[in-house]
Design a protein around this motif. Structure first.
Motif, PDB file in Angstrom:
ATOM      1  N   VAL A 147       0.875  -1.169   0.000  1.00 23.22           N
ATOM      2  CA  VAL A 147       0.000   0.000   0.000  1.00 23.22           C
ATOM      3  C   VAL A 147       0.912   1.219   0.000  1.00 23.22           C
ATOM      4  CG1 VAL A 147      -1.735   1.330   1.244  1.00 23.22           C
ATOM      5  CG2 VAL A 147      -1.854  -1.161   1.265  1.00 23.22           C
ATOM      6  N   GLY A 148       0.635   2.202  -0.856  1.00 22.08           N
ATOM      7  CA  GLY A 148       1.470   3.394  -0.919  1.00 22.08           C
ATOM      8  C   GLY A 148       2.544   3.282  -1.984  1.00 22.08           C
ATOM      9  N   ASP A 149       3.684   3.956  -1.764  1.00 23.17           N
ATOM     10  CA  ASP A 149       4.708   3.996  -2.805  1.00 23.17           C
ATOM     11  C   ASP A 149       6.085   3.520  -2.374  1.00 23.17           C
ATOM     12  OD1 ASP A 149       5.375   6.138  -1.199  1.00 23.17           O
ATOM     13  OD2 ASP A 149       5.598   7.581  -2.838  1.00 23.17           O
ATOM     14  N   SER A 150       6.189   2.843  -1.226  1.00 22.26           N
ATOM     15  CA  SER A 150       7.428   2.121  -0.976  1.00 22.26           C
ATOM     16  C   SER A 150       7.447   0.939  -1.937  1.00 22.26           C
ATOM     17  CB  SER A 150       7.498   1.651   0.486  1.00 22.26           C
ATOM     18  OG  SER A 150       7.656   2.765   1.336  1.00 22.26           O
ATOM     19  N   ARG A 151       8.632   0.533  -2.390  1.00 27.19           N
ATOM     20  CA  ARG A 151       8.698  -0.373  -3.532  1.00 27.19           C
ATOM     21  C   ARG A 151       9.390  -1.704  -3.248  1.00 27.19           C
ATOM     22  NH1 ARG A 151      10.323   3.699  -8.574  1.00 27.19           N
ATOM     23  NH2 ARG A 151       8.343   4.861  -8.624  1.00 27.19           N
ATOM     24  N   LEU A 152       9.037  -2.669  -4.105  1.00 22.99           N
ATOM     25  CA  LEU A 152       9.715  -3.951  -4.179  1.00 22.99           C
ATOM     26  C   LEU A 152      10.199  -4.149  -5.612  1.00 22.99           C
ATOM     27  CD1 LEU A 152      10.471  -6.853  -3.239  1.00 22.99           C
ATOM     28  CD2 LEU A 152       8.137  -7.531  -3.899  1.00 22.99           C
ATOM     29  N   TYR A 153      11.498  -4.455  -5.750  1.00 23.90           N
ATOM     30  CA  TYR A 153      12.091  -4.730  -7.054  1.00 23.90           C
ATOM     31  C   TYR A 153      12.590  -6.163  -7.107  1.00 23.90           C
ATOM     32  CZ  TYR A 153      12.454   0.391  -7.760  1.00 23.90           C
ATOM     33  OH  TYR A 153      12.198   1.727  -7.898  1.00 23.90           O
ATOM     34  N   LEU A 154      12.536  -6.752  -8.290  1.00 30.28           N
ATOM     35  CA  LEU A 154      13.174  -8.030  -8.578  1.00 30.28           C
ATOM     36  C   LEU A 154      14.304  -7.789  -9.566  1.00 30.28           C
ATOM     37  CD1 LEU A 154      13.411 -11.154  -8.704  1.00 30.28           C
ATOM     38  CD2 LEU A 154      11.699 -11.083 -10.545  1.00 30.28           C
ATOM     39  N   LEU A 155      15.509  -8.255  -9.228  1.00 25.39           N
ATOM     40  CA  LEU A 155      16.653  -8.185 -10.128  1.00 25.39           C
ATOM     41  C   LEU A 155      16.917  -9.597 -10.628  1.00 25.39           C
ATOM     42  CD1 LEU A 155      16.869  -5.763  -8.034  1.00 25.39           C
ATOM     43  CD2 LEU A 155      19.283  -5.704  -8.624  1.00 25.39           C
ATOM     44  N   ARG A 156      16.732  -9.802 -11.928  1.00 31.00           N
ATOM     45  CA  ARG A 156      16.860 -11.139 -12.513  1.00 31.00           C
ATOM     46  C   ARG A 156      17.505 -11.036 -13.891  1.00 31.00           C
ATOM     47  NH1 ARG A 156      11.586 -14.885 -12.804  1.00 31.00           N
ATOM     48  NH2 ARG A 156      12.215 -15.271 -10.630  1.00 31.00           N
ATOM     49  N   ASN A 157      18.586 -11.781 -14.089  1.00 27.28           N
ATOM     50  CA  ASN A 157      19.250 -11.850 -15.399  1.00 27.28           C
ATOM     51  C   ASN A 157      19.589 -10.467 -15.954  1.00 27.28           C
ATOM     52  OD1 ASN A 157      19.001 -14.676 -15.388  1.00 27.28           O
ATOM     53  ND2 ASN A 157      16.943 -14.552 -16.261  1.00 27.28           N
ATOM     54  N   GLY A 158      20.079  -9.584 -15.080  1.00 32.97           N
ATOM     55  CA  GLY A 158      20.511  -8.265 -15.518  1.00 32.97           C
ATOM     56  C   GLY A 158      19.409  -7.247 -15.700  1.00 32.97           C
ATOM     57  N   VAL A 159      18.172  -7.621 -15.367  1.00 37.51           N
ATOM     58  CA  VAL A 159      17.036  -6.714 -15.509  1.00 37.51           C
ATOM     59  C   VAL A 159      16.460  -6.403 -14.141  1.00 37.51           C
ATOM     60  CG1 VAL A 159      14.734  -6.404 -16.494  1.00 37.51           C
ATOM     61  CG2 VAL A 159      16.493  -7.625 -17.794  1.00 37.51           C
ATOM     62  N   CYS A 160      16.215  -5.119 -13.865  1.00 36.86           N
ATOM     63  CA  CYS A 160      15.602  -4.680 -12.620  1.00 36.86           C
ATOM     64  C   CYS A 160      14.142  -4.338 -12.898  1.00 36.86           C
ATOM     65  CB  CYS A 160      16.337  -3.460 -12.060  1.00 36.86           C
ATOM     66  SG  CYS A 160      15.669  -2.848 -10.491  1.00 36.86           S
ATOM     67  N   ARG A 161      13.233  -5.049 -12.262  1.00 35.04           N
ATOM     68  CA  ARG A 161      11.807  -4.869 -12.510  1.00 35.04           C
ATOM     69  C   ARG A 161      11.077  -4.522 -11.216  1.00 35.04           C
ATOM     70  NH1 ARG A 161       7.516  -9.514 -14.562  1.00 35.04           N
ATOM     71  NH2 ARG A 161       5.641  -8.273 -14.235  1.00 35.04           N
TER      72      ARG A 161
END
Length: 288
Positions: A147-161
């Motif tokens: 909820v809100g704008d704190s974030r979760l990123y996945l870094l996989r095979n050179g790509v940050c999503r």
């Protein structure tokens, strides 16, 4: 500074769709490397961020959470602390017994109620709220909600999503095709929230519709806007994939501080290590 939009929208609790564990998708024989750090930054007098990371008896299970409070110095700090403590308490009680998405939904709703009720105990806390982003890893699968704008990123095979969904006015404009994505960074209302935890009796939750299967070398980053406002995706990739989890958190926060440190800065890094070379089927990567 984070603000909540005064919206006439109905604030309804969003129930997570049940999704039973599907262990045939889960990565086997992996270990978790964890790092976490929170810093006041260079301009704020107090740290209104609150972070937490719980490892279970099973070394392959972890719960990570980042909250960024709002509502004045005392209010923001209190809201984020109450949210993290409540979510950890309720989610850890049911995470391994209940369907995980439903456990996340229940824990978010309980955290929302706790913050909202706590705000009524003092006039100095009235209107306080917080962002909240959570990642749960178990059985080779990842579940997340925010909820809100704190974030979760996945870094996989050179790509940050980015896996989490920003609940901001500008994110809504981008989604509706009314604002170009490259205009978000410098938009004056980029941190004007549409949803937050604890500001209303009920809230709206963004969540992973299906579990995300872990893969060899995956890295996750949970952070507050004090980090991603000043450090970009390319830098996330280069720092997190080449340093230990603890060192990466320190480096990221130091970098944000050298660029002004205009807000509180929090980061949790989770790295997936495995020697298992057995092919596995990948589950769909789906956002809310």
């Amino acid at each position: 500074m984070r603000r909540l939009m005064n919206s006439p929208w109905h604030w309804l609790a969003s129930k997570l769709k049940p999704s039973a564990h599907n262990n045939r998708y889960g990565l086997k024989n992996y270990t978790l490397e964890l790092g976490l750090l929170s810093d006041t930054g260079k301009t704020r007098p107090v740290n209104q961020d609150n972070i937490g990371c719980i490892r279970f008896a099973d070394a392959n299970t972890v719960l990570a959470v980042v909250a960024d409070g709002m509502g004045g110095h005392q209010g923001g700090e209190t809201a984020s602390r109450v949210a993290v403590e409540t979510l950890q308490q309720h989610l850890t009680q049911h995470l391994l017994q209940q369907n995980t998405p439903q456990a996340l939904s229940n824990a978010f709703n309980q955290a929302n109620s706790a913050v909202f009720q706590h705000a009524s105990t003092s006039t100095s806390l009235h209107g306080m709220g917080t962002t909240l982003v959570v990642l749960a890893v178990l059985n080779g699968l990842a579940y997340y909600a925010n909820v809100g704008d704190s974030r979760l990123y996945l870094l996989r095979n050179g790509v940050c999503r980015q896996l989490s969904e920003d609940h901001t006015v500008v994110a809504s404009l981008v989604k509706d095709g009314l604002l170009a994505p490259d205009a978000v960074k410098n938009h004056p209302d980029k941190h004007l929230l549409t949803h937050a935890l604890g500001t209303r009796p009920q809230t709206t939750i963004a969540y992973s519709i299906k579990p995300l299967a872990l893969e060899h070398g995956d890295c996750f980053l949970l952070c507050s806007d004090g980090l991603y406002d000043l450090v970009d995706d390319t830098e996330f990739n280069s720092i997190i994939t080449t340093q230990t989890a603890n060192k990466a958190c320190s480096t990221l926060i130091e970098l944000a501080n050298t660029r002004g440190g205009f807000d509180n800065i929090s980061a949790i890094v989770i790295k997936i290590h495995t020697t298992d070379s057995t092919p596995h089927t990948q589950a769909p990567m789906t956002n809310a």
